[in-house]
Design a protein around this motif. Structure first.
Motif, PDB file in Angstrom:
ATOM      1  N   ASN A 426       0.825  -1.213   0.000  1.00  0.00           N
ATOM      2  CA  ASN A 426       0.000   0.000   0.000  1.00  0.00           C
ATOM      3  C   ASN A 426       0.859   1.263   0.000  1.00  0.00           C
ATOM      4  O   ASN A 426       0.583   2.225  -0.724  1.00  0.00           O
ATOM      5  CB  ASN A 426      -0.919  -0.011   1.224  1.00  0.00           C
ATOM      6  N   ALA A 427       1.925   1.246   0.790  1.00  0.00           N
ATOM      7  CA  ALA A 427       2.782   2.432   0.906  1.00  0.00           C
ATOM      8  C   ALA A 427       3.533   2.737  -0.382  1.00  0.00           C
ATOM      9  O   ALA A 427       3.876   3.896  -0.643  1.00  0.00           O
ATOM     10  CB  ALA A 427       3.772   2.241   2.054  1.00  0.00           C
ATOM     11  N   LEU A 428       3.797   1.716  -1.204  1.00  0.00           N
ATOM     12  CA  LEU A 428       4.584   1.928  -2.421  1.00  0.00           C
ATOM     13  C   LEU A 428       3.745   2.378  -3.614  1.00  0.00           C
ATOM     14  O   LEU A 428       4.300   2.711  -4.655  1.00  0.00           O
ATOM     15  CB  LEU A 428       5.353   0.655  -2.776  1.00  0.00           C
ATOM     16  N   TYR A 429       2.434   2.357  -3.485  1.00  0.00           N
ATOM     17  CA  TYR A 429       1.601   2.927  -4.547  1.00  0.00           C
ATOM     18  C   TYR A 429       1.528   4.439  -4.358  1.00  0.00           C
ATOM     19  O   TYR A 429       1.413   4.929  -3.238  1.00  0.00           O
ATOM     20  CB  TYR A 429       0.197   2.321  -4.531  1.00  0.00           C
ATOM     21  N   ARG A 430       1.588   5.171  -5.448  1.00  0.00           N
ATOM     22  CA  ARG A 430       1.621   6.634  -5.385  1.00  0.00           C
ATOM     23  C   ARG A 430       0.212   7.187  -5.183  1.00  0.00           C
ATOM     24  O   ARG A 430      -0.689   6.922  -5.976  1.00  0.00           O
ATOM     25  CB  ARG A 430       2.246   7.205  -6.654  1.00  0.00           C
ATOM     26  N   LYS A 431       0.060   7.966  -4.132  1.00  0.00           N
ATOM     27  CA  LYS A 431      -1.257   8.472  -3.750  1.00  0.00           C
ATOM     28  C   LYS A 431      -1.785   9.518  -4.728  1.00  0.00           C
ATOM     29  O   LYS A 431      -2.996   9.708  -4.843  1.00  0.00           O
ATOM     30  CB  LYS A 431      -1.192   9.087  -2.341  1.00  0.00           C
ATOM     31  N   ASN A 432      -0.886  10.212  -5.431  1.00  0.00           N
ATOM     32  CA  ASN A 432      -1.345  11.292  -6.306  1.00  0.00           C
ATOM     33  C   ASN A 432      -1.757  10.798  -7.691  1.00  0.00           C
ATOM     34  O   ASN A 432      -2.207  11.591  -8.521  1.00  0.00           O
ATOM     35  CB  ASN A 432      -0.253  12.357  -6.442  1.00  0.00           C
ATOM     36  N   ASN A 433      -1.590   9.507  -7.966  1.00  0.00           N
ATOM     37  CA  ASN A 433      -2.063   8.962  -9.244  1.00  0.00           C
ATOM     38  C   ASN A 433      -3.582   8.835  -9.211  1.00  0.00           C
ATOM     39  O   ASN A 433      -4.146   8.283  -8.266  1.00  0.00           O
ATOM     40  CB  ASN A 433      -1.443   7.586  -9.512  1.00  0.00           C
ATOM     41  N   ARG A 434      -4.222   9.282 -10.270  1.00  0.00           N
ATOM     42  CA  ARG A 434      -5.681   9.186 -10.322  1.00  0.00           C
ATOM     43  C   ARG A 434      -6.145   7.748 -10.569  1.00  0.00           C
ATOM     44  O   ARG A 434      -7.165   7.315 -10.039  1.00  0.00           O
ATOM     45  CB  ARG A 434      -6.221  10.097 -11.426  1.00  0.00           C
ATOM     46  N   TYR A 435      -5.394   7.010 -11.371  1.00  0.00           N
ATOM     47  CA  TYR A 435      -5.836   5.667 -11.746  1.00  0.00           C
ATOM     48  C   TYR A 435      -4.911   4.579 -11.203  1.00  0.00           C
ATOM     49  O   TYR A 435      -5.354   3.674 -10.496  1.00  0.00           O
ATOM     50  CB  TYR A 435      -5.931   5.559 -13.268  1.00  0.00           C
ATOM     51  N   HIS A 436      -3.644   4.661 -11.518  1.00  0.00           N
ATOM     52  CA  HIS A 436      -2.704   3.611 -11.116  1.00  0.00           C
ATOM     53  C   HIS A 436      -2.284   3.816  -9.662  1.00  0.00           C
ATOM     54  O   HIS A 436      -1.189   4.303  -9.371  1.00  0.00           O
ATOM     55  CB  HIS A 436      -1.484   3.603 -12.041  1.00  0.00           C
ATOM     56  N   ASN A 437      -3.151   3.420  -8.752  1.00  0.00           N
ATOM     57  CA  ASN A 437      -2.917   3.578  -7.328  1.00  0.00           C
ATOM     58  C   ASN A 437      -3.357   2.316  -6.590  1.00  0.00           C
ATOM     59  O   ASN A 437      -3.704   1.306  -7.212  1.00  0.00           O
ATOM     60  CB  ASN A 437      -3.658   4.816  -6.796  1.00  0.00           C
ATOM     61  N   PHE A 438      -3.348   2.372  -5.260  1.00  0.00           N
ATOM     62  CA  PHE A 438      -3.698   1.183  -4.480  1.00  0.00           C
ATOM     63  C   PHE A 438      -5.156   0.784  -4.688  1.00  0.00           C
ATOM     64  O   PHE A 438      -5.487  -0.410  -4.655  1.00  0.00           O
ATOM     65  CB  PHE A 438      -3.431   1.435  -2.994  1.00  0.00           C
ATOM     66  N   ILE A 471      -0.789 -12.355  -5.117  1.00  0.00           N
ATOM     67  CA  ILE A 471       0.380 -11.476  -4.957  1.00  0.00           C
ATOM     68  C   ILE A 471       0.555 -10.609  -6.201  1.00  0.00           C
ATOM     69  O   ILE A 471       0.792  -9.394  -6.111  1.00  0.00           O
ATOM     70  CB  ILE A 471       1.650 -12.312  -4.696  1.00  0.00           C
ATOM     71  N   SER A 472       0.415 -11.208  -7.380  1.00  0.00           N
ATOM     72  CA  SER A 472       0.619 -10.473  -8.634  1.00  0.00           C
ATOM     73  C   SER A 472      -0.433  -9.387  -8.822  1.00  0.00           C
ATOM     74  O   SER A 472      -0.117  -8.277  -9.274  1.00  0.00           O
ATOM     75  CB  SER A 472       0.588 -11.444  -9.815  1.00  0.00           C
ATOM     76  N   CYS A 473      -1.673  -9.696  -8.488  1.00  0.00           N
ATOM     77  CA  CYS A 473      -2.732  -8.690  -8.625  1.00  0.00           C
ATOM     78  C   CYS A 473      -2.469  -7.492  -7.719  1.00  0.00           C
ATOM     79  O   CYS A 473      -2.628  -6.338  -8.131  1.00  0.00           O
ATOM     80  CB  CYS A 473      -4.089  -9.309  -8.292  1.00  0.00           C
ATOM     81  N   MET A 474      -2.058  -7.757  -6.493  1.00  0.00           N
ATOM     82  CA  MET A 474      -1.785  -6.672  -5.551  1.00  0.00           C
ATOM     83  C   MET A 474      -0.613  -5.804  -6.009  1.00  0.00           C
ATOM     84  O   MET A 474      -0.596  -4.596  -5.773  1.00  0.00           O
ATOM     85  CB  MET A 474      -1.475  -7.252  -4.167  1.00  0.00           C
ATOM     86  N   CYS A 475       0.367  -6.416  -6.675  1.00  0.00           N
ATOM     87  CA  CYS A 475       1.631  -5.718  -6.966  1.00  0.00           C
ATOM     88  C   CYS A 475       1.816  -5.375  -8.440  1.00  0.00           C
ATOM     89  O   CYS A 475       2.875  -4.853  -8.811  1.00  0.00           O
ATOM     90  CB  CYS A 475       2.809  -6.580  -6.511  1.00  0.00           C
ATOM     91  N   HIS A 476       0.829  -5.633  -9.291  1.00  0.00           N
ATOM     92  CA  HIS A 476       1.074  -5.554 -10.736  1.00  0.00           C
ATOM     93  C   HIS A 476       1.360  -4.133 -11.227  1.00  0.00           C
ATOM     94  O   HIS A 476       1.935  -3.957 -12.310  1.00  0.00           O
ATOM     95  CB  HIS A 476      -0.118  -6.140 -11.505  1.00  0.00           C
ATOM     96  N   ASP A 477       0.992  -3.091 -10.458  1.00  0.00           N
ATOM     97  CA  ASP A 477       1.297  -1.704 -10.838  1.00  0.00           C
ATOM     98  C   ASP A 477       2.085  -0.994  -9.742  1.00  0.00           C
ATOM     99  O   ASP A 477       2.013   0.232  -9.606  1.00  0.00           O
ATOM    100  CB  ASP A 477       0.006  -0.934 -11.129  1.00  0.00           C
ATOM    101  N   LEU A 478       2.855  -1.724  -8.978  1.00  0.00           N
ATOM    102  CA  LEU A 478       3.569  -1.190  -7.821  1.00  0.00           C
ATOM    103  C   LEU A 478       4.469  -0.016  -8.215  1.00  0.00           C
ATOM    104  O   LEU A 478       5.281  -0.119  -9.128  1.00  0.00           O
ATOM    105  CB  LEU A 478       4.407  -2.313  -7.201  1.00  0.00           C
ATOM    106  N   ASN A 479       4.275   1.117  -7.532  1.00  0.00           N
ATOM    107  CA  ASN A 479       5.081   2.328  -7.758  1.00  0.00           C
ATOM    108  C   ASN A 479       4.939   2.863  -9.182  1.00  0.00           C
ATOM    109  O   ASN A 479       5.870   3.451  -9.731  1.00  0.00           O
ATOM    110  CB  ASN A 479       6.557   2.055  -7.436  1.00  0.00           C
ATOM    111  N   HIS A 480       3.781   2.671  -9.787  1.00  0.00           N
ATOM    112  CA  HIS A 480       3.531   3.193 -11.139  1.00  0.00           C
ATOM    113  C   HIS A 480       3.644   4.713 -11.124  1.00  0.00           C
ATOM    114  O   HIS A 480       3.042   5.384 -10.289  1.00  0.00           O
ATOM    115  CB  HIS A 480       2.129   2.771 -11.597  1.00  0.00           C
TER     116      HIS A 480
END
Length: 729
Positions: A426-438, A471-480
């Motif tokens: 959760n922490a590694l997803y960027r909060k300011n992304n409108r779409y590619h986020n947690f 695991i892959s679904c949770m992490c597939h856009d990690l830090n996009h």
């Protein structure tokens, strides 16, 4: 020295702190007495250093005129009167100093002899060598000062003649005393002129250590040198001792303070132990013991009122009932709620003994939930609305997904590590992304969970496959970063260089996934054996790379070909991997098949990111991706094209593969009609693309008749749209 002109100018003098001027008279008397006795034995007043008991020194003898003559008839001037220097038995600069803790020894002493008379230098050399001193010879004061000031050789003593050209012995002494570094070098002056007593007085005044008159007796010379150096050595030892004593005192003071602090800590610890002992005693006391003790105390009372017998009877009855009840469990909650108990102890009591706390509460920082059974079952539904929850609300659902497939028990996953893994993701997803986020990552995971449960896709997979898929679904856009692969390559970002322009973001997401799993605090794979880990890693990497839209139609065609010709075999890894890749791809773009209000929200979010990227591409001068160019398209057109050319072919395969998903084709068709209505409304000027509002049934607002959407046309359009989809990665 003979034939020297007497110096008439008086040097400026100052009382040296290193000598006692009051001892001058006795020193002069001593010099006079010894000098007279030596002169008598020599029968003349010649120069040289002699023993009081003999008239020969080191192979030299005195002639009738009192001059020293070499027995080998060599010149009386060493080196032909050269003004150079001669060094004898030079040790390394680090060895001539008297070392700490060692006794004084002539062999450790370096003496600089300064005299312009070659014979005098030779005589002094031979004499000092007999006493095992290390000697450096120079012929004048200039060379002597150069030797000292260069610092290449350190000297313990300077033995210098007074009367020398250019720089006299007094001048050299003054220079040494005035220098901040070399002022501690002791200096003994020598002279054989008629004003020896005056020179001796001046020597002491300007800081010299001693004065010798020529001719010099060798025993006196050694005595003078040893006296000076032993005095300095002793003073150094005293200073070292004082410094050592000061250090010991400082150390003692520091230790005393530390002891005082330790005593205070022990006192505080004793108080805490005493307090904890009382708390623990109360906590370990079960309700039965507590009630029994209190009632027994009441029964011992003898000052009750007239109802004493009645109260005693009731209390006795209660006591019997309590004694027969199973209420022996200690009250650990008293310890858990007490602020004096440290977190580690609380965690131990909670996880091992407390019956009121669930496993999920074992990490206080992990979000807590009180979801009902119906709510937990709701995450299996296609209409689950992710926007009704915060990110903290969503994280516990992920734990439920793992628990539902017994993954924690099968693969020995500590729930604390699963929770830390989820929080780190959760922490590694960027909060300011409108779409590619947690929120998107959870949405994909939830819809794939629906495929596995409600649509029964799990029948084709193993537990290890399910673990890899979640695991892959949770992490597939990690830090996009919010900018797709095309932008990364055109901008030649660090990521594009690192991954050689190939599936740039997907490789980055996969790398970060295993970087998290490598952390011991988040390693939910530690219970896997080596073969299981290798298979899972291979599967996760393939799953995340499968989300690269560059190969979208290749995956569809391979899956459709297999579906039409061969049944999937659960015992074949390659078949299961193909299914896994297919499921995550469907989950990744599933928002087009969601209920209309969810599809609308997700479409706005993804178009916001597209427009942001095209804006930066324009500013940076990179090629602008056409379907992201706000000046050439609209949000409705982006959504409609994505359904027609990308999503519909994929979900038609899904409907054929999983019969339970056929209804999704109708949902997609309805969403497509709604976007068509929005495009018509924009043509009519009724909608502003920048402020697109949600309408439950936008077709009702359109004046003209909507064109019929040919589902079969969109079904077969995949062969001509590879270029469009590859840009949307």
């Amino acid at each position: 020295m003979n034939n020297k002109q007497e110096e008439t100018d008086h040097l400026p003098v100052s009382t040296s702190p290193k000598n006692d001027p009051n001892s001058l008279k006795s020193m002069i008397n001593e010099i006079e007495n010894i000098g007279n006795s030596i002169t008598k034995e020599m029968n003349g007043k010649g120069n040289g250093i002699t023993s009081p008991n003999t008239s020969t020194t080191n192979g030299h003898h005195n002639n009738s005129n009192g001059n020293i003559v070499n027995n080998n008839n060599s010149s009386s001037r060493t080196n032909g009167g050269s003004t150079g220097e001669k060094s004898i038995n030079q040790p390394s600069p680090s060895t001539h100093k008297v070392s700490e803790g060692e006794e004084y020894s002539p062999s450790k002493v370096r003496i600089l002899v300064v005299d312009d008379d070659d014979v005098q230098r030779k005589v002094l050399e031979n004499l000092l060598k007999k006493f095992h001193y290390n000697v450096t010879l120079v012929s004048n004061g200039e060379i002597a000062w150069d030797n000292i000031s260069s610092g290449q050789q350190k000297y313990d003593l300077v033995l210098t003649d007074v009367m020398m050209p250019h720089i006299t012995g007094f001048d050299l002494l003054q220079r040494i005393n005035d220098h901040p570094i070399y002022k501690n070098i002791p200096v003994i002056l020598m002279s054989g002129t008629a004003v020896d007593y005056k020179y001796a007085n001046d020597t002491i005044k300007i800081g010299g250590q001693d004065f010798l008159t020529k001719p010099i007796a060798k025993e006196l010379l050694k005595k003078k040198i040893d006296t000076v150096l032993q005095s300095i050595w002793q003073r150094k030892k005293e200073e070292e001792y004082k410094a050592s004593l000061a250090q010991e005192r400082e150390k003692g003071t520091r230790l005393a303070k530390e002891m005082e602090l330790k005593e205070h800590e022990i006192e505080e610890l004793t108080k805490k132990v005493s307090k904890m002992s009382t708390i623990s005693k109360e906590a370990m006391e079960s309700p039965l013991v507590s009630v029994t003790r209190n009632i027994e105390g009441l029964l011992k009372q003898s000052t009750w009122s007239s109802h004493e017998s009645e109260i005693k009877e009731k209390l006795t009855s209660i006591l019997k009932e309590l004694s027969s009840s199973n209420i022996y469990r200690p009250s650990f909650e008293k310890l858990i709620k007490n602020d004096s108990v440290d977190p580690v102890t609380k965690s131990f009591l909670v996880s091992e003994f407390s019956s009121t706390t669930s496993r999920r509460n074992s990490i206080p920082t992990f979000p807590q939930t009180n979801y009902t059974k119906d709510t937990k079952e709701g995450i299996k539904g296609w209409d689950f609305d992710v926007f009704k929850y915060s990110e903290d609300d969503l994280m516990p659902f992920l734990v439920d997904m793992f628990e539902n497939f017994q993954l924690l028990e099968i693969f020995k996953i500590p729930i604390e590590k699963l929770q830390r893994f989820i929080m780190t993701v959760n922490a590694l997803y960027r909060k300011n992304n409108r779409y590619h986020n947690f929120m998107h990552a959870f949405d994909v995971t939830q819809i794939v969970y629906t495929f596995l449960t409600s649509f029964n896709a799990v029948q084709y997979l193993t537990h290890l496959d399910v673990l890899a898929l979640l695991i892959s679904c949770m992490c597939h856009d990690l830090n996009h970063p919010g900018f797709n692969n095309t932008f990364q390559v055109n901008a030649q970002t660090e990521l594009s260089l690192e991954y050689n322009d190939i599936s740039v973001l997907e490789n980055h997401h996969a790398m970060l996934t295993f970087k998290i799993l490598r952390n011991s605090e988040c390693n939910i794979l530690e219970g896997l054996n080596e073969d299981q880990y290798k298979e899972l890693r291979r599967s996760v990497v393939q799953l995340i790379l499968a989300t690269d839209m560059q190969s979208h139609f290749e995956y569809i065609n391979k899956f459709q070909h297999h579906l039409n010709n061969l049944p999937f075999d659960r015992n074949k890894k390659e078949d299961r991997q193909m299914i896994l890749n297919f499921l995550i791809k469907c989950g990744d773009i599933s928002n087009i098949a969601r209920p209309w209000h969810l599809n609308f929200e997700w479409s706005l979010r993804v178009s916001d990111e597209f427009f942001q990227q095209s804006h930066y591409e324009t500013i940076c001068g990179y090629p602008v991706t056409p379907f992201m160019d706000k000046t050439k398209t609209t949000r409705a057109r982006i959504a409609a094209d994505f359904i027609d050319f990308v999503a519909s072919p994929l979900f038609q395969c899904m409907a054929k593969f999983l019969g339970e998903s056929k209804f999704l084709l109708k949902v997609i068709s309805q969403n497509r009609e709604n976007w068509q209505a929005y495009m018509e409304l924009q043509k009519e000027g009724k909608l502003n693309d920048d402020e697109l509002q949600y309408y439950e049934n936008p077709a009702l607002l359109v004046n003209s008749k909507l064109p019929k959407i040919d589902e079969e046309a969109s079904k077969n359009s995949n062969s001509s749209t590879t270029t469009t989809s590859s840009s949307s990665s």
